[in-house]
Scaffold this motif. Structure first.
Motif, PDB file in Angstrom:
ATOM      1  N   THR A 116      31.889  30.192  56.095  1.00 51.12           N
ATOM      2  CA  THR A 116      30.524  30.046  56.589  1.00 51.12           C
ATOM      3  C   THR A 116      29.528  29.613  55.523  1.00 51.12           C
ATOM      4  O   THR A 116      28.534  28.959  55.847  1.00 51.12           O
ATOM      5  N   TRP A 117      29.786  29.952  54.253  1.00 53.55           N
ATOM      6  CA  TRP A 117      28.798  29.646  53.226  1.00 53.55           C
ATOM      7  C   TRP A 117      29.165  28.442  52.361  1.00 53.55           C
ATOM      8  O   TRP A 117      28.283  27.871  51.712  1.00 53.55           O
ATOM      9  N   ILE A 118      30.405  28.032  52.348  1.00 51.69           N
ATOM     10  CA  ILE A 118      30.816  26.946  51.450  1.00 51.69           C
ATOM     11  C   ILE A 118      31.491  25.805  52.208  1.00 51.69           C
ATOM     12  O   ILE A 118      31.022  24.666  52.181  1.00 51.69           O
ATOM     13  N   LEU A 119      32.595  26.097  52.878  1.00 50.28           N
ATOM     14  CA  LEU A 119      33.417  25.023  53.442  1.00 50.28           C
ATOM     15  C   LEU A 119      32.783  24.366  54.662  1.00 50.28           C
ATOM     16  O   LEU A 119      32.681  23.129  54.725  1.00 50.28           O
ATOM     17  N   LEU A 120      32.359  25.161  55.645  1.00 49.58           N
ATOM     18  CA  LEU A 120      31.839  24.585  56.889  1.00 49.58           C
ATOM     19  C   LEU A 120      30.545  23.787  56.690  1.00 49.58           C
ATOM     20  O   LEU A 120      30.392  22.717  57.308  1.00 49.58           O
ATOM     21  N   PRO A 121      29.577  24.235  55.872  1.00 47.70           N
ATOM     22  CA  PRO A 121      28.411  23.367  55.632  1.00 47.70           C
ATOM     23  C   PRO A 121      28.786  22.037  55.000  1.00 47.70           C
ATOM     24  O   PRO A 121      28.212  20.996  55.342  1.00 47.70           O
ATOM     25  N   PHE A 122      29.740  22.071  54.077  1.00 50.59           N
ATOM     26  CA  PHE A 122      30.184  20.816  53.466  1.00 50.59           C
ATOM     27  C   PHE A 122      30.864  19.911  54.502  1.00 50.59           C
ATOM     28  O   PHE A 122      30.624  18.704  54.534  1.00 50.59           O
ATOM     29  N   LEU A 142      27.986  16.038  49.322  1.00 54.88           N
ATOM     30  CA  LEU A 142      27.534  16.780  48.143  1.00 54.88           C
ATOM     31  C   LEU A 142      26.033  16.627  47.946  1.00 54.88           C
ATOM     32  O   LEU A 142      25.336  17.583  47.587  1.00 54.88           O
ATOM     33  N   ILE A 143      25.530  15.425  48.152  1.00 51.89           N
ATOM     34  CA  ILE A 143      24.090  15.200  47.982  1.00 51.89           C
ATOM     35  C   ILE A 143      23.295  15.987  49.019  1.00 51.89           C
ATOM     36  O   ILE A 143      22.265  16.604  48.709  1.00 51.89           O
ATOM     37  N   GLU A 144      23.766  15.983  50.278  1.00 53.80           N
ATOM     38  CA  GLU A 144      23.034  16.691  51.328  1.00 53.80           C
ATOM     39  C   GLU A 144      23.063  18.202  51.129  1.00 53.80           C
ATOM     40  O   GLU A 144      22.118  18.902  51.503  1.00 53.80           O
ATOM     41  N   ASN A 145      24.147  18.736  50.551  1.00 59.76           N
ATOM     42  CA  ASN A 145      24.265  20.178  50.368  1.00 59.76           C
ATOM     43  C   ASN A 145      23.769  20.647  49.004  1.00 59.76           C
ATOM     44  O   ASN A 145      23.859  21.850  48.715  1.00 59.76           O
ATOM     45  N   ALA A 146      23.279  19.731  48.173  1.00 58.52           N
ATOM     46  CA  ALA A 146      22.798  20.126  46.852  1.00 58.52           C
ATOM     47  C   ALA A 146      21.614  21.081  46.969  1.00 58.52           C
ATOM     48  O   ALA A 146      21.552  22.107  46.278  1.00 58.52           O
ATOM     49  N   ILE A 147      20.688  20.763  47.860  1.00 55.38           N
ATOM     50  CA  ILE A 147      19.529  21.651  48.045  1.00 55.38           C
ATOM     51  C   ILE A 147      19.967  22.973  48.667  1.00 55.38           C
ATOM     52  O   ILE A 147      19.477  24.057  48.303  1.00 55.38           O
ATOM     53  N   TYR A 148      20.907  22.881  49.609  1.00 58.07           N
ATOM     54  CA  TYR A 148      21.386  24.084  50.303  1.00 58.07           C
ATOM     55  C   TYR A 148      22.034  25.053  49.326  1.00 58.07           C
ATOM     56  O   TYR A 148      21.701  26.248  49.289  1.00 58.07           O
ATOM     57  N   TYR A 149      22.959  24.547  48.515  1.00 57.44           N
ATOM     58  CA  TYR A 149      23.628  25.408  47.547  1.00 57.44           C
ATOM     59  C   TYR A 149      22.705  25.776  46.382  1.00 57.44           C
ATOM     60  O   TYR A 149      22.780  26.876  45.847  1.00 57.44           O
ATOM     61  N   THR A 151      19.545  26.380  46.391  1.00 56.76           N
ATOM     62  CA  THR A 151      18.621  27.465  46.733  1.00 56.76           C
ATOM     63  C   THR A 151      19.279  28.829  46.549  1.00 56.76           C
ATOM     64  O   THR A 151      18.691  29.757  45.957  1.00 56.76           O
ATOM     65  N   TYR A 152      20.510  28.965  47.016  1.00 55.50           N
ATOM     66  CA  TYR A 152      21.214  30.242  46.872  1.00 55.50           C
ATOM     67  C   TYR A 152      21.518  30.550  45.402  1.00 55.50           C
ATOM     68  O   TYR A 152      21.407  31.703  44.961  1.00 55.50           O
ATOM     69  N   LEU A 153      21.898  29.531  44.637  1.00 56.04           N
ATOM     70  CA  LEU A 153      22.170  29.761  43.222  1.00 56.04           C
ATOM     71  C   LEU A 153      20.909  30.164  42.473  1.00 56.04           C
ATOM     72  O   LEU A 153      20.952  31.004  41.567  1.00 56.04           O
ATOM     73  N   LEU A 154      19.775  29.578  42.862  1.00 59.01           N
ATOM     74  CA  LEU A 154      18.518  29.928  42.213  1.00 59.01           C
ATOM     75  C   LEU A 154      18.135  31.379  42.492  1.00 59.01           C
ATOM     76  O   LEU A 154      17.722  32.118  41.585  1.00 59.01           O
ATOM     77  N   ILE A 155      18.282  31.804  43.731  1.00 58.23           N
ATOM     78  CA  ILE A 155      17.951  33.191  44.076  1.00 58.23           C
ATOM     79  C   ILE A 155      18.890  34.164  43.368  1.00 58.23           C
ATOM     80  O   ILE A 155      18.457  35.182  42.801  1.00 58.23           O
ATOM     81  N   PHE A 156      20.182  33.851  43.374  1.00 60.76           N
ATOM     82  CA  PHE A 156      21.150  34.739  42.736  1.00 60.76           C
ATOM     83  C   PHE A 156      20.936  34.782  41.223  1.00 60.76           C
ATOM     84  O   PHE A 156      21.028  35.848  40.597  1.00 60.76           O
ATOM     85  N   GLY A 157      20.614  33.631  40.610  1.00 65.67           N
ATOM     86  CA  GLY A 157      20.354  33.611  39.169  1.00 65.67           C
ATOM     87  C   GLY A 157      19.124  34.405  38.799  1.00 65.67           C
ATOM     88  O   GLY A 157      19.116  35.140  37.796  1.00 65.67           O
ATOM     89  N   ALA A 158      18.063  34.284  39.609  1.00 67.19           N
ATOM     90  CA  ALA A 158      16.845  35.058  39.335  1.00 67.19           C
ATOM     91  C   ALA A 158      17.115  36.555  39.455  1.00 67.19           C
ATOM     92  O   ALA A 158      16.594  37.363  38.663  1.00 67.19           O
ATOM     93  N   PHE A 159      17.959  36.930  40.430  1.00 69.62           N
ATOM     94  CA  PHE A 159      18.284  38.351  40.578  1.00 69.62           C
ATOM     95  C   PHE A 159      19.079  38.868  39.385  1.00 69.62           C
ATOM     96  O   PHE A 159      18.839  39.977  38.887  1.00 69.62           O
ATOM     97  N   LEU A 160      20.020  38.076  38.882  1.00 73.27           N
ATOM     98  CA  LEU A 160      20.809  38.508  37.725  1.00 73.27           C
ATOM     99  C   LEU A 160      19.937  38.650  36.490  1.00 73.27           C
ATOM    100  O   LEU A 160      20.108  39.588  35.683  1.00 73.27           O
ATOM    101  N   ILE A 161      18.993  37.723  36.315  1.00 76.33           N
ATOM    102  CA  ILE A 161      18.089  37.819  35.165  1.00 76.33           C
ATOM    103  C   ILE A 161      17.231  39.074  35.261  1.00 76.33           C
ATOM    104  O   ILE A 161      17.003  39.787  34.268  1.00 76.33           O
ATOM    105  N   TYR A 162      16.768  39.382  36.468  1.00 80.59           N
ATOM    106  CA  TYR A 162      15.936  40.585  36.650  1.00 80.59           C
ATOM    107  C   TYR A 162      16.730  41.850  36.345  1.00 80.59           C
ATOM    108  O   TYR A 162      16.222  42.789  35.700  1.00 80.59           O
TER     109      TYR A 162
END
Length: 688
Positions: A116-122, A142-149, A151-162
């Motif tokens: 649901t989070w990786i394969l099917l959106p691609f 890959l180009i269309e899902n760059a923003i999709y992926y 966004t999640y990486l940005l949120i997860f990275g900010a949480f790890l930094i916090y």
């Protein structure tokens, strides 16, 4: 029987998912990877729903064993007897050995999350891409899902930094895993309550309205008017796209570097357009001889994507129109047969599909009349009452499942009463009916909703690849929070019951939600209460009224626009009915004519040949030439008259077009309007 129930359900659920996918997808035309990915997503979600009751019964038995081991007891055969109370702890027939369910749930859950989070959106972006090569499609996805992926990486990275900066948090890997699961379940629960609130009201109401023949017929007329508009729009869109394809086909010739791309586009076009463009193609003209502005590869990719979409939409509307016509004709037949004194169901048109002979033997016209005209309305009313009762129980339990003393959730009361007597059959049936009803309310809403033309699950193999993959994503995101909500309603979740008991294997892989107390004690408990407001809004059709105000025509009995669309649809159905009646009458007349005169054709021709031979021999031996000439002319006149009678066909003055007569291409004599072309060109003047 250990593990046998698990194996049987695994096999049964697989064929159930395969059957539903075959109904909505097209195994012959759609890509195999799309079919496999969608089938896997549906299969895993349905499997969780069917296996969870077995997990509950096994957990209750394990709790019983723990209670026995912690108190004086004695072993007696296949069960354990408590010494003080003399209670017996039987092993359930569907008992699953320890260690199997945790591994099973871990594989199923993480596979569904990967889908649901990786394969099917691609794969969604890959399926909608108009690229002409695998590399081009992958690049576009890959180009269309760059923003999709991203966004999640940005949120997860900010949480790890916090977490790393804040000294108050000392999270380990298991806790981070639990936080990720909680975030996914929170998103799923947010959407789950919205869909559940709609299904709890709409499913009983749709079955209650299914008993009203007039309501169903009016709604069918309304659908016919809307579908005709969509059908005309799809045809117009297809014509515009095919015109662009024709221009590209004429501009890019056989030796152009992009000719392979044009050929790929042409293969996706309907057959009649391919033949029309092929006749206009001049393969001897070199593209370098004329200074034309040729389209780029990027524009061809866009055109390819538009062709795939327009052809799919046009095919879908054509099939849906034919299905809707059959439904309208059948409902009109039911309305006519309700007053029949013979108690025999009479169809206006015979079914075009060949029915099973065994089904025809038992489902006779008399049985069909009693079912359609008498029994079916009462059956639907009784079913609607049962479903409405279940809906009321679910709404009450959603609002009170957090109360443990006293226990107010009715589902928890039922399970606890059965747990005292260790009636595992009752426990599994109660759990299965509860989670099955919740799943029907949620999944049926997924099958019903339509997001313009981007997401739409159409039956009879008319669903496109994008919608199939999107439905798989929704199922994988909705099923885990649905199961957690069910365990909360039955107080099998330790987070809700606040008891230090052995959790179910499904709950154990989710981890302890106490890591995020504001989610475990706040959102998971109070947000499901919103289902009450959603049920009230659905009952009064607030969403339908809002869509109607925005310009999206919805079926509403008190709307003037609805009445106009019903009248328009009724006229469309009447017109199609007259057209089909004329076609059947023409076919019947041609069939009767062939049965009446077709058998005489061979005998008449052989008799005419025998007469010619006899007359020829008589003319050679007879010396009276005037008499011979007179005899031959009479024979020829008689034979010509017979041949004219043979060639004549019944006139269909109601034919809409030349194509209505299948004999025209063979004889070349008949024209609409009762006019013939030069009568018999090959027989009358053969001997002149």
């Amino acid at each position: 029987m250990s593990g046998a129930a698990l194996g049987l359900e695994i096999v049964f659920v697989f064929f159930l998912a395969l059957f539903l996918l075959h109904r909505y997808g097209d195994f012959k035309k759609q890509h195999r990877l799309v079919i496999v990915a969608t089938l896997l997503a549906w299969y895993l979600c349905f499997l969780i729903v069917f296996i969870l009751p077995l997990d509950v019964s096994t957990t209750i038995y394990n709790r019983c064993k723990l209670a026995v081991n912690s108190s004086p007891s004695e072993s007696n055969g296949s069960y354990v007897t408590l010494a003080p109370s003399k209670q017996k702890c039987f092993k359930p027939w569907s008992y699953i050995p320890n260690g199997i369910m945790p591994i099973f749930w871990r594989v199923v859950y993480w596979t569904s999350q990967f889908l649901t989070w990786i394969l099917l959106p691609f794969m969604q972006s890959y399926a909608r891409s108009g690229g002409f090569s695998i590399t081009g499609k992958i690049k576009t996805a890959l180009i269309e899902n760059a923003i999709y992926y991203g966004t999640y990486l940005l949120i997860f990275g900010a949480f790890l930094i916090y977490v790393a900066v804040n000294p108050n948090f000392n999270l380990q890997w298991n806790q981070l895993q639990t936080i990720g699961i909680a975030a996914a379940n929170t998103w799923g629960l947010f959407l789950l309550v919205l869909l559940l609130g709609y299904g709890l009201v709409e499913i009983p109401r749709s079955h209650w309205n299914g008993a009203k023949r007039g309501y169903l017929l009016m709604k069918t007329y309304f659908k016919a008017a809307k579908l005709m508009t969509e059908k005309a729009d799809a045809e117009e869109n297809l014509e515009d796209i095919m015109e662009e394809v024709r221009k590209v086909n004429e501009s890019i010739k056989y030796n152009h570097p992009l000719r392979k791309c044009v050929d790929t586009i042409l293969k996706k076009c309907p057959t009649e357009y391919q033949e029309r463009m092929g006749r206009n193609m001049d393969d001897y003209e070199d593209f370098d001889e004329r200074q034309n502005s040729y389209p780029s590869e990027k524009s061809l990719v866009k055109l390819h994507k538009q062709v795939i979409y327009s052809v799919q939409r046009h095919r879908r509307t054509q099939v849906q129109w034919q299905i809707l016509l059959e439904q309208a004709f059948y409902l009109e037949d039911v309305a006519k047969n309700e007053t029949s004194a013979s108690h025999q169901f009479v169809h206006t048109f015979q079914s075009q599909e060949s029915e099973n002979k065994i089904f025809q033997y038992f489902y006779t016209p008399t049985v069909e009349w009693y079912w359609e005209c008498l029994l079916r309305p009462w059956f639907y009313r009784a079913l609607a009452i049962v479903l409405a009762t279940f809906s009321v129980i679910v709404v009450w339990s959603e609002c009170t499942f957090f109360s443990t003393k006293p226990v107010l959730s009715l589902f928890a009361v039922f399970i606890q009463l059965a747990e005292k007597t260790y009636n595992y059959i009752y426990i599994e049936m109660a759990c299965f009916l509860t989670i099955f009803f919740l799943s029907i309310c949620v999944y049926s809403t997924v099958f019903r909703i339509r997001v313009f033309n981007y997401y739409y699950l159409a039956s009879h193999h008319q669903t496109d690849a994008y919608s199939l993959l999107f439905s798989g994503m929704l199922f994988c995101r909705l099923t885990p929070p649905l199961c957690l909500n069910f365990l909360g309603l039955t107080h099998m979740d330790a987070t809700i019951s606040h008891k230090n008991t052995q959790p179910t294997a499904y709950t154990s892989i989710m981890g302890s939600m106490r890591v995020l107390s504001f989610i475990a004690d706040g959102f998971y408990i109070y947000y499901p209460m919103l289902v009450v407001i959603l049920c009230i809004a659905t009952y009064f059709s607030l969403g339908t009224r809002c869509l109607n105000l925005l310009g999206f025509q919805q079926f509403m009995g008190d709307s003037e626009m609805t009445s106009d669309l019903i009248d328009e649809g009724k006229e469309l159905i009447r017109r199609e009915k007259r057209k089909r009646q004329r076609q059947e009458e023409g076919e019947n007349r041609r069939r009767e004519w062939k049965e009446r005169y077709g058998n005489r054709e061979d005998s008449t021709r052989s008799r005419a040949v025998h007469t010619d031979q006899k007359e020829s021999s008589f003319s050679d031996t007879n010396t009276n030439r005037p008499l011979s000439k007179y005899t031959r002319s009479n024979g020829r006149t008689e034979r010509d008259r017979i041949e004219l009678l043979q060639d004549a066909e019944p006139l269909d003055f109601n034919a809409d077009s030349i194509n209505d007569d299948p004999l025209e291409s063979e004889s070349g004599r008949y024209q609409p309007g009762g006019r013939y072309l030069s009568m018999s060109r090959s027989r009358i003047f053969d001997d002149v």
